[in-house]
Design an enzyme around this catalytic site. Sequence first.
Site, short mmCIF file in Angstrom:
data_model
loop_
_atom_site.label_atom_id
_atom_site.label_comp_id
_atom_site.label_asym_id
_atom_site.label_seq_id
_atom_site.Cartn_x
_atom_site.Cartn_y
_atom_site.Cartn_z
N ARG A 62 -8.40 -9.32 26.09
CA ARG A 62 -7.31 -8.58 25.04
C ARG A 62 -5.98 -8.99 25.09
NH1 ARG A 62 -6.66 -4.07 27.26
NH2 ARG A 62 -8.91 -3.51 27.73
N TYR A 116 6.19 -1.40 1.03
CA TYR A 116 4.83 -1.83 0.90
C TYR A 116 3.98 -0.40 0.74
CZ TYR A 116 0.20 -4.10 1.83
OH TYR A 116 -0.86 -4.76 1.93
N ASP A 188 10.29 -5.97 7.44
CA ASP A 188 9.17 -6.47 6.84
C ASP A 188 9.53 -7.76 6.19
OD1 ASP A 188 6.91 -7.46 5.33
OD2 ASP A 188 6.02 -5.29 5.30
N LYS A 213 -0.39 -13.59 4.59
CA LYS A 213 0.11 -14.09 3.35
C LYS A 213 0.49 -15.67 3.57
CE LYS A 213 -0.55 -10.11 1.98
NZ LYS A 213 0.63 -8.91 1.82
C1 LIG Z 1 0.19 -7.58 2.53
C2 LIG Z 1 1.52 -6.94 2.79
C3 LIG Z 1 1.51 -6.25 4.27
C4 LIG Z 1 0.08 -6.09 4.97
O1 LIG Z 1 -0.63 -7.10 5.50
P1 LIG Z 1 -2.05 -7.06 5.64
O2 LIG Z 1 -2.27 -8.37 6.59
O3 LIG Z 1 -2.87 -7.14 4.22
O4 LIG Z 1 -2.52 -5.66 6.30
C5 LIG Z 1 2.54 -5.90 4.65
N1 LIG Z 1 3.57 -5.97 3.95
C6 LIG Z 1 3.88 -6.46 3.03
C7 LIG Z 1 5.12 -6.65 2.32
C8 LIG Z 1 2.68 -7.34 2.23
O5 LIG Z 1 2.95 -7.73 1.22
#
Ligand SMILES: *Cc1c(COP(=O)(O)O)cnc(C)c1O
Length: 398
Positions: A62, A116, A188, A213
């Site tokens: 973990r 988001y 973020d 992403k």
């Molecule tokens: C997609 C996204 C997330 C979340 O990511 P996941 O891996 O899909 O949980 C968080 N912040 C932004 C700006 C995003 O586009």
Amino acid sequence: MSDSGGKDRKPATRLVTGGRRAEWTGGVVNPPVWRASTILYDSVADLKERQRDTHHRLYYGRRGTPTQWSLAEALTELEPGAEATLLYPSGVAAVSTALLSVLRPGDELLMVDSAYEPTRLLCDGLLKRFGVTTRYYDPLIGADIAGLFADSTRAVFLESPGSLTFEVQDVPAICAAAKARGIVTMLDNTWATPLFFPAISKGVDLSILACTKYVVGHSDVMLGSVTAAPSAWAKLRQTSYQLGQTASPDDAWLGARGLRTMGVRLAQHQANGVEVARWLAEQPEVARVIHPAIPGCPGHELWQRDFSGASGLFGFVLNGGDDAARAALIDGLDLFGIGFSWGGFESLVIPADPQSLRSATSWSAEGPLVRLHIGLEDPADLIADLRLGLDRFRAHKS
Ligand SMILES: *Cc1c(COP(=O)(O)O)cnc(C)c1O
């Protein structure tokens, strides 16, 4: 590869060398997949010794293996001034753990209004249930954020540019104001990645990525990360361990594989995205394009000042028309998949409806909003596809 000097090198070089310590790669180029639950110790003394500090030491599955540590270290090296990085099973898990590492019952969180949607749901759901109050603020507030600070304000959450509406925030000004009051900041940073916006060096305490992403880059893995400034690291680490957060070595391995080419991919996403956005901006069916690198986007001047590039995600507002006309445009597109997430090699499209997701600000526009992710296809083909889409939109409208 060595683990020294990485931060003095240029970002493109750090993408290639980051996290490739000899003891993690074992002599191959990319660190292999170390799968583990149990770790075997030499003796009772060895077990007790390793328990003292498990960071970057095999202890239990973990806590990770060299596969996860390598990607985490490579991400840390992209953020000058950062202490360390931890990986999470998704971007949302990274967001929630960053918030839980800082907030306590009775605290107030200042949350950007263009956050988001799942981040908003977390604030209005679990955080509220645990006694944390969220106050939403205008993404363009800048240094005036100081006027919102109360005694109970513990953290400011930023997302720049914002989801769906792409407002670029004055991150350095907001972070400086927060720092002066001992308030923690978290960003973020998924849109820009640390390559185009090294967040820790701009004053951010916790830099969050949905690695799903652009780090992964191939639309086939869920993964998140949080990179911490030295002041925020101990609590992030403790909270992550207590919550049992961990990312699988296979997913981390795919993330590391993606990271090596993120620089060249992003350069192409940027070039293709700007070309498609400029073309869209000239079409009579389009009221406006919302792209941080193109004048007219709220905060465009801040993007020019603070960012070294733009990724492939942006929006455009249609000139009049209704949801059905927008659907006629979207449904017939050939090269744009209709789907959530983004950051992979392929182009995507979704209808975007931010009005119900804003409370401190409001969204009104000349027509429906469309969000595009521009992939690595030839932009001429993407433009031809969109040309036919705008024709369908116009035919449906009249
Ligand atoms: C997609 C996204 C997330 C979340 O990511 P996941 O891996 O899909 O949980 C968080 N912040 C932004 C700006 C995003 O586009």
